[in-house]
Scaffold this motif. Structure first.
Motif, PDB file in Angstrom:
ATOM      1  N   LEU A  60       0.997  -1.197  -0.099  1.00  0.00           N
ATOM      2  CA  LEU A  60      -0.170  -0.114   0.172  1.00  0.00           C
ATOM      3  C   LEU A  60       0.828   1.419   0.076  1.00  0.00           C
ATOM      4  O   LEU A  60       1.630   1.420   0.875  1.00  0.00           O
ATOM      5  N   PHE A  61       0.767   2.072  -0.905  1.00  0.00           N
ATOM      6  CA  PHE A  61       1.638   3.318  -1.022  1.00  0.00           C
ATOM      7  C   PHE A  61       0.876   4.332  -1.404  1.00  0.00           C
ATOM      8  O   PHE A  61      -0.190   4.448  -1.903  1.00  0.00           O
ATOM      9  N   ALA A  62       1.338   5.750  -0.856  1.00  0.00           N
ATOM     10  CA  ALA A  62       0.621   6.751  -0.959  1.00  0.00           C
ATOM     11  C   ALA A  62       1.455   8.093  -0.666  1.00  0.00           C
ATOM     12  O   ALA A  62       2.238   7.956  -0.288  1.00  0.00           O
ATOM     13  N   ASP A  63       0.889   9.184  -1.410  1.00  0.00           N
ATOM     14  CA  ASP A  63       1.489  10.442  -1.473  1.00  0.00           C
ATOM     15  C   ASP A  63       0.757  10.941  -0.072  1.00  0.00           C
ATOM     16  O   ASP A  63      -0.317  11.639  -0.223  1.00  0.00           O
ATOM     17  N   VAL A  64       1.484  11.118   0.697  1.00  0.00           N
ATOM     18  CA  VAL A  64       0.937  11.595   2.152  1.00  0.00           C
ATOM     19  C   VAL A  64       1.360  12.988   2.405  1.00  0.00           C
ATOM     20  O   VAL A  64       1.056  13.797   3.409  1.00  0.00           O
ATOM     21  N   SER A  65       1.939  13.702   1.442  1.00  0.00           N
ATOM     22  CA  SER A  65       1.877  15.159   1.513  1.00  0.00           C
ATOM     23  C   SER A  65       0.959  15.840   1.201  1.00  0.00           C
ATOM     24  O   SER A  65       0.571  17.288   1.487  1.00  0.00           O
ATOM     25  N   HIS A  66      -0.329  15.325   0.591  1.00  0.00           N
ATOM     26  CA  HIS A  66      -1.420  15.901   0.417  1.00  0.00           C
ATOM     27  C   HIS A  66      -2.553  15.038   0.547  1.00  0.00           C
ATOM     28  O   HIS A  66      -3.228  14.293  -0.168  1.00  0.00           O
ATOM     29  N   LEU A  67      -3.076  15.079   2.062  1.00  0.00           N
ATOM     30  CA  LEU A  67      -3.915  14.187   2.557  1.00  0.00           C
ATOM     31  C   LEU A  67      -5.248  14.641   1.963  1.00  0.00           C
ATOM     32  O   LEU A  67      -5.841  15.784   1.758  1.00  0.00           O
ATOM     33  N   GLN A  68      -6.263  13.577   1.779  1.00  0.00           N
ATOM     34  CA  GLN A  68      -7.572  13.823   1.377  1.00  0.00           C
ATOM     35  C   GLN A  68      -8.260  12.728   2.190  1.00  0.00           C
ATOM     36  O   GLN A  68      -7.825  11.884   2.456  1.00  0.00           O
ATOM     37  N   VAL A  69      -9.723  13.258   2.344  1.00  0.00           N
ATOM     38  CA  VAL A  69     -10.662  12.482   3.010  1.00  0.00           C
ATOM     39  C   VAL A  69     -11.714  11.904   2.022  1.00  0.00           C
ATOM     40  O   VAL A  69     -12.247  12.785   1.306  1.00  0.00           O
ATOM     41  N   ARG A  70     -12.064  10.735   2.170  1.00  0.00           N
ATOM     42  CA  ARG A  70     -13.098  10.140   1.241  1.00  0.00           C
ATOM     43  C   ARG A  70     -14.359  10.109   2.203  1.00  0.00           C
ATOM     44  O   ARG A  70     -14.301   9.464   3.229  1.00  0.00           O
ATOM     45  N   ALA A  71     -15.446  11.000   1.672  1.00  0.00           N
ATOM     46  CA  ALA A  71     -16.727  10.782   2.444  1.00  0.00           C
ATOM     47  C   ALA A  71     -17.836  10.425   1.854  1.00  0.00           C
ATOM     48  O   ALA A  71     -17.829  10.561   0.483  1.00  0.00           O
ATOM     49  N   GLU A  72     -18.845   9.777   2.453  1.00  0.00           N
ATOM     50  CA  GLU A  72     -19.922   9.148   1.555  1.00  0.00           C
ATOM     51  C   GLU A  72     -21.069  10.104   2.308  1.00  0.00           C
ATOM     52  O   GLU A  72     -21.380  10.129   3.358  1.00  0.00           O
ATOM     53  N   LEU A  73     -21.846  10.701   1.215  1.00  0.00           N
ATOM     54  CA  LEU A  73     -22.921  11.524   1.612  1.00  0.00           C
ATOM     55  C   LEU A  73     -24.168  11.045   1.124  1.00  0.00           C
ATOM     56  O   LEU A  73     -24.479  10.593   0.127  1.00  0.00           O
ATOM     57  N   ASP A  74     -25.236  10.925   2.059  1.00  0.00           N
ATOM     58  CA  ASP A  74     -26.391  10.654   1.859  1.00  0.00           C
ATOM     59  C   ASP A  74     -26.967  10.950   0.446  1.00  0.00           C
ATOM     60  O   ASP A  74     -26.881  12.174   0.156  1.00  0.00           O
ATOM     61  N   GLU A  75     -28.044  10.010  -0.295  1.00  0.00           N
ATOM     62  CA  GLU A  75     -28.509  10.405  -1.300  1.00  0.00           C
ATOM     63  C   GLU A  75     -29.104  11.900  -1.276  1.00  0.00           C
ATOM     64  O   GLU A  75     -29.599  12.537  -2.288  1.00  0.00           O
ATOM     65  N   ARG A 116     -22.967   9.249  -2.295  1.00  0.00           N
ATOM     66  CA  ARG A 116     -22.239   9.662  -3.339  1.00  0.00           C
ATOM     67  C   ARG A 116     -21.124   9.874  -2.494  1.00  0.00           C
ATOM     68  O   ARG A 116     -20.971  10.706  -1.698  1.00  0.00           O
ATOM     69  N   GLN A 117     -19.997   9.502  -3.333  1.00  0.00           N
ATOM     70  CA  GLN A 117     -18.353   9.795  -2.646  1.00  0.00           C
ATOM     71  C   GLN A 117     -17.955  11.123  -3.154  1.00  0.00           C
ATOM     72  O   GLN A 117     -18.072  11.527  -4.054  1.00  0.00           O
ATOM     73  N   VAL A 118     -17.504  11.977  -2.272  1.00  0.00           N
ATOM     74  CA  VAL A 118     -16.807  13.191  -2.112  1.00  0.00           C
ATOM     75  C   VAL A 118     -15.365  12.987  -1.570  1.00  0.00           C
ATOM     76  O   VAL A 118     -15.020  12.351  -0.546  1.00  0.00           O
ATOM     77  N   PHE A 119     -14.359  14.037  -2.242  1.00  0.00           N
ATOM     78  CA  PHE A 119     -13.107  13.891  -1.813  1.00  0.00           C
ATOM     79  C   PHE A 119     -12.958  15.233  -1.320  1.00  0.00           C
ATOM     80  O   PHE A 119     -12.978  16.211  -2.102  1.00  0.00           O
ATOM     81  N   VAL A 120     -12.314  15.302   0.014  1.00  0.00           N
ATOM     82  CA  VAL A 120     -11.809  16.701   0.610  1.00  0.00           C
ATOM     83  C   VAL A 120     -10.457  16.753   0.731  1.00  0.00           C
ATOM     84  O   VAL A 120      -9.891  15.901   1.373  1.00  0.00           O
ATOM     85  N   GLN A 121      -9.919  17.669  -0.122  1.00  0.00           N
ATOM     86  CA  GLN A 121      -8.382  17.929   0.283  1.00  0.00           C
ATOM     87  C   GLN A 121      -8.043  18.655   1.584  1.00  0.00           C
ATOM     88  O   GLN A 121      -8.964  19.886   2.048  1.00  0.00           O
ATOM     89  N   LEU A 122      -7.125  18.263   2.328  1.00  0.00           N
ATOM     90  CA  LEU A 122      -6.992  19.002   3.634  1.00  0.00           C
ATOM     91  C   LEU A 122      -5.687  19.612   3.518  1.00  0.00           C
ATOM     92  O   LEU A 122      -5.002  19.592   2.374  1.00  0.00           O
TER      93      LEU A 122
END
Length: 173
Positions: A77-92, A146-152
């Motif tokens: 498992l490999f990731a660029d941790v310099s730009h963290l994102q959060v994956r959120a699920e939003l109700d329909e 619906r999946q949403v990505f939030v940049q931290l």
């Protein structure tokens, strides 16, 4: 008895330095075979190395040296941790209110009392089944999301996989 050295004869020099075309062809063929074997071994060695597609960090090693695997199975498992994102699920119910650029606030048990501000950077265009559950008695499990990505913000230091609550301010941008 006196010996005459054969090196004084010009014919001998010619014969010592002369290479027949057939001998030259054999030597060139042997060289090509050796180069092909070398290239094959280099290719085999390259196939044993993993190269990262970008800068990042190895989060977890899933396979060890010598483990059998094929190209469809992940080995790390490999990731660029310099730009963290959060994956959120939003109700329909909120699916049509989402926009890129909206502000979001992260909070939760793992963040103690601090809240982290972020920005919606990507919204998946398709709905899907809910995969994140709060484990409460009143929670609906048959909801589409619906999946949403939030940049931290740059430099945010959080553990990968930390579950948080995300509030998206749908009236703002």
């Amino acid at each position: 008895m006196q010996f005459t050295y054969l090196t004084h004869y010009p014919e001998l020099h010619y014969l010592q330095d002369y290479v027949r075309p057939v001998d030259k062809a054999v030597a060139e063929a042997q060289l090509q075979v050796a180069e092909a074997k070398l290239n094959l071994q280099k290719a085999r060695l390259d196939a044993t190395e993993l190269r990262a597609p970008s800068d990042g960090m190895v989060l977890e090693v899933l396979r060890q040296t010598g483990d059998a695997t094929d190209s469809s199975e992940p080995v790390i498992l490999f990731a660029d941790v310099s730009h963290l994102q959060v994956r959120a699920e939003l109700d329909e119910n909120y699916a049509l209110m989402l926009r890129v650029g909206q502000r979001a606030t992260l909070s939760g048990r793992g963040l103690e009392s601090k809240a982290i501000e972020g920005v919606v950077t990507h919204i998946k265009p398709i709905m899907g089944k809910k995969t994140v559950f709060a484990r409460t008695a009143t929670e609906r499990k048959d909801v589409d999301v619906r999946q949403v990505f939030v940049q931290l913000p740059q430099g945010t230091d959080l553990p990968i996989g930390l579950e948080t609550d995300v509030v998206i301010r749908v009236g703002e941008q």
